[in-house]
Design a protein around this motif. Sequence first.
Motif, PDB file in Angstrom:
ATOM      1  N   VAL A   1      45.999 -62.744  -8.192  1.00  0.00           N
ATOM      2  CA  VAL A   1      45.702 -63.888  -9.061  1.00  0.00           C
ATOM      3  C   VAL A   1      46.202 -65.175  -8.409  1.00  0.00           C
ATOM      4  O   VAL A   1      45.524 -66.211  -8.434  1.00  0.00           O
ATOM      5  CB  VAL A   1      46.333 -63.696 -10.454  1.00  0.00           C
ATOM      6  CG1 VAL A   1      46.113 -64.934 -11.328  1.00  0.00           C
ATOM      7  CG2 VAL A   1      45.754 -62.462 -11.138  1.00  0.00           C
ATOM      8  N   ALA A   2      47.382 -65.117  -7.802  1.00  0.00           N
ATOM      9  CA  ALA A   2      47.909 -66.283  -7.094  1.00  0.00           C
ATOM     10  C   ALA A   2      46.983 -66.682  -5.949  1.00  0.00           C
ATOM     11  O   ALA A   2      46.745 -67.876  -5.716  1.00  0.00           O
ATOM     12  CB  ALA A   2      49.311 -65.990  -6.559  1.00  0.00           C
ATOM     13  N   ALA A   3      46.452 -65.691  -5.244  1.00  0.00           N
ATOM     14  CA  ALA A   3      45.529 -65.978  -4.144  1.00  0.00           C
ATOM     15  C   ALA A   3      44.305 -66.735  -4.644  1.00  0.00           C
ATOM     16  O   ALA A   3      43.834 -67.695  -4.011  1.00  0.00           O
ATOM     17  CB  ALA A   3      45.110 -64.680  -3.461  1.00  0.00           C
ATOM     18  N   LYS A   4      43.792 -66.312  -5.771  1.00  0.00           N
ATOM     19  CA  LYS A   4      42.624 -66.983  -6.349  1.00  0.00           C
ATOM     20  C   LYS A   4      42.961 -68.410  -6.754  1.00  0.00           C
ATOM     21  O   LYS A   4      42.174 -69.338  -6.521  1.00  0.00           O
ATOM     22  CB  LYS A   4      42.114 -66.189  -7.545  1.00  0.00           C
ATOM     23  CG  LYS A   4      40.811 -66.714  -8.123  1.00  0.00           C
ATOM     24  CD  LYS A   4      40.287 -65.782  -9.211  1.00  0.00           C
ATOM     25  CE  LYS A   4      38.953 -66.303  -9.760  1.00  0.00           C
ATOM     26  NZ  LYS A   4      38.416 -65.381 -10.811  1.00  0.00           N
ATOM     27  N   LEU A   5      44.137 -68.605  -7.339  1.00  0.00           N
ATOM     28  CA  LEU A   5      44.558 -69.937  -7.750  1.00  0.00           C
ATOM     29  C   LEU A   5      44.795 -70.850  -6.553  1.00  0.00           C
ATOM     30  O   LEU A   5      44.534 -72.052  -6.622  1.00  0.00           O
ATOM     31  CB  LEU A   5      45.835 -69.840  -8.595  1.00  0.00           C
ATOM     32  CG  LEU A   5      45.689 -69.180  -9.965  1.00  0.00           C
ATOM     33  CD1 LEU A   5      47.067 -68.953 -10.585  1.00  0.00           C
ATOM     34  CD2 LEU A   5      44.827 -70.024 -10.898  1.00  0.00           C
TER      35      LEU A   5
END
Length: 216
Positions: A33-37
């Motif tokens: 999720v952090a990667a997407k953000l």
Amino acid sequence: MKKRIVIFGDSNTWGYDAKSGGRFNEEIRWPMVAAKLLGESYRVYEEGLCGRTTCLDDPFNEGLSGLSYILPCLQSHSPLDMLVIMLGTNDCKERFSLTGANIALGMRRLVMKALAADVWRDKPNILIIAPGPILKECELSDVGKNMGKCSDKSYELAKEYKLVAEELNVGFLDAAPYVEMNDIDFMHLTEDSHKVLAKKVSEVIKNTLDNKEVKI
């Protein structure tokens, strides 16, 4: 070249789902999720392993010492711009007989090894995350048969890790305000906690790296 981040942790980084006994999918796990953000200018490498410790060899399970694996892990993903470490939950197991301060010494060894590694594109950027504390109910759960008395010392980690971060001049984040533990084993993150933690960590990463020029 994209900015390259390694997120190094245990089952709460791997994405253990206490309800199913399996793994959360990529849309839930906080590193992904952090990667997407973070977006297309970043490449996040998810390095979670169930049972991993900072520096301890588990007598019942092979290959769980973070200290033994950190160097080849970082080398395989180099050149790196940042390392995020969230470990310490498994060091709290009763069989290791450690205090919170002892566990912080394990984190210190791990960070020092990473700082000295020849893997950095520019200079080391490391973020220590103190994991959310293990709830007392864990000791009476099925998982508690393996963990033993583990809760009290887990509440000491944030204070001790902050001291290590200040000494070594690296970043520090206490995960406790951003996460909750599930009501099954009381030591793994809820689905919502993955999303909240991802948002906070992505903000810290951006604040650390967005003003830095990436060398190819």
